[in-house]
Write a protein that holds these residues in place. Structure first.
Motif, PDB file in Angstrom:
ATOM      1  N   LEU A  67       0.815  -1.212   0.000  1.00  0.00           N
ATOM      2  CA  LEU A  67       0.000   0.000   0.000  1.00  0.00           C
ATOM      3  C   LEU A  67       0.852   1.268   0.000  1.00  0.00           C
ATOM      4  O   LEU A  67       0.529   2.234  -0.691  1.00  0.00           O
ATOM      5  N   ARG A  68       1.949   1.272   0.739  1.00  0.00           N
ATOM      6  CA  ARG A  68       2.809   2.463   0.770  1.00  0.00           C
ATOM      7  C   ARG A  68       3.523   2.651  -0.560  1.00  0.00           C
ATOM      8  O   ARG A  68       3.710   3.774  -1.006  1.00  0.00           O
ATOM      9  N   CYS A  71       0.882   4.026  -3.025  1.00  0.00           N
ATOM     10  CA  CYS A  71       0.559   5.432  -2.778  1.00  0.00           C
ATOM     11  C   CYS A  71       1.795   6.335  -2.786  1.00  0.00           C
ATOM     12  O   CYS A  71       1.696   7.513  -2.440  1.00  0.00           O
ATOM     13  N   LYS A  72       2.921   5.758  -3.157  1.00  0.00           N
ATOM     14  CA  LYS A  72       4.186   6.508  -3.258  1.00  0.00           C
ATOM     15  C   LYS A  72       4.501   7.278  -1.975  1.00  0.00           C
ATOM     16  O   LYS A  72       4.957   8.416  -1.996  1.00  0.00           O
ATOM     17  N   ALA A  73       4.249   6.631  -0.851  1.00  0.00           N
ATOM     18  CA  ALA A  73       4.549   7.221   0.450  1.00  0.00           C
ATOM     19  C   ALA A  73       6.053   7.153   0.684  1.00  0.00           C
ATOM     20  O   ALA A  73       6.727   6.239   0.200  1.00  0.00           O
ATOM     21  N   TYR A 116      -6.431  -3.352  -4.777  1.00  0.00           N
ATOM     22  CA  TYR A 116      -6.113  -1.958  -5.077  1.00  0.00           C
ATOM     23  C   TYR A 116      -5.080  -1.871  -6.197  1.00  0.00           C
ATOM     24  O   TYR A 116      -3.983  -2.409  -6.080  1.00  0.00           O
ATOM     25  N   ASP A 118      -4.943   1.367  -7.723  1.00  0.00           N
ATOM     26  CA  ASP A 118      -4.682   2.801  -7.633  1.00  0.00           C
ATOM     27  C   ASP A 118      -4.714   3.210  -6.165  1.00  0.00           C
ATOM     28  O   ASP A 118      -5.380   2.578  -5.346  1.00  0.00           O
ATOM     29  N   CYS A 119      -4.014   4.288  -5.876  1.00  0.00           N
ATOM     30  CA  CYS A 119      -4.017   4.806  -4.509  1.00  0.00           C
ATOM     31  C   CYS A 119      -5.316   5.588  -4.304  1.00  0.00           C
ATOM     32  O   CYS A 119      -5.485   6.693  -4.810  1.00  0.00           O
ATOM     33  N   THR A 120      -6.232   4.982  -3.590  1.00  0.00           N
ATOM     34  CA  THR A 120      -7.529   5.597  -3.313  1.00  0.00           C
ATOM     35  C   THR A 120      -7.595   5.987  -1.838  1.00  0.00           C
ATOM     36  O   THR A 120      -6.759   5.552  -1.035  1.00  0.00           O
ATOM     37  N   ALA A 123      -7.562   2.915   0.205  1.00  0.00           N
ATOM     38  CA  ALA A 123      -6.240   2.295   0.329  1.00  0.00           C
ATOM     39  C   ALA A 123      -5.424   2.998   1.410  1.00  0.00           C
ATOM     40  O   ALA A 123      -4.701   2.343   2.177  1.00  0.00           O
ATOM     41  N   ILE A 124      -5.561   4.310   1.493  1.00  0.00           N
ATOM     42  CA  ILE A 124      -4.836   5.075   2.513  1.00  0.00           C
ATOM     43  C   ILE A 124      -5.340   4.704   3.906  1.00  0.00           C
ATOM     44  O   ILE A 124      -4.549   4.514   4.840  1.00  0.00           O
ATOM     45  N   GLU A 127      -4.084   1.208   4.770  1.00  0.00           N
ATOM     46  CA  GLU A 127      -2.660   1.252   5.143  1.00  0.00           C
ATOM     47  C   GLU A 127      -2.481   1.740   6.568  1.00  0.00           C
ATOM     48  O   GLU A 127      -1.712   1.175   7.345  1.00  0.00           O
TER      49      GLU A 127
END
Length: 147
Positions: A67-68, A71-73, A116, A118-120, A123-124, A127
């Protein structure tokens, strides 16, 4: 034309039994296998009381890592690196435990990869919840089983 008398024929059962008797020693030879070599003997399975919680922790790490990264965390790879440190410190040369924990990490990763793409916002939230669960598991494991 050739004439065959049925009174001089050997019953089928006798033929079959005599073939079995003759083939018996030959068939038994294949069953004599040499004893397993040392490298073929599996090491004993080590069960640690907290392995189930550790497997769940590895699964959570895999989920958070996916997930990270999705989402490019920042610090996305630190979760995979944390898993590698966990494997190094917990399993040593216990291959079966290492495989079990690796499978749990991959299961967590794939579970979210199938849902998932896409980062939705969901999803955030997922995470964040998994990070919280991981923190709780880490605290429980270390407080109950830590040195």
């Amino acid at each position: 034309m050739l004439s065959v008398s049925t009174t001089s024929m050997i019953p089928v059962r006798r033929v079959f039994l005599s073939l079995l008797v003759l083939a018996g020693p030959t068939m038994a030879q294949g069953k004599n296998t040499p004893p397993p070599q040392e490298e073929q003997i599996a090491p004993p399975i080590v069960n640690v009381p907290y392995d189930d919680k550790l497997a769940r922790f590895a699964e959570v790490l895999g989920s958070v890592h996916y997930l990270r990264t999705l989402c490019k965390a920042p610090g996305g790879d630190e979760w995979r690196n944390g898993m590698q440190q966990l494997l190094d410190s917990e399993t040593g040369n216990e291959q079966q435990r290492k495989e079990k924990l690796t499978a749990a990490f991959n299961r967590g990763y794939r579970a979210f990869a199938s849902v998932y793409t896409d980062c939705t916002p969901a999803a955030i939230v997922a995470e964040e919840r998994y990070r919280n669960e991981g923190a709780t598991l880490a605290t429980e494991i270390t407080s109950r089983f830590g040195n």
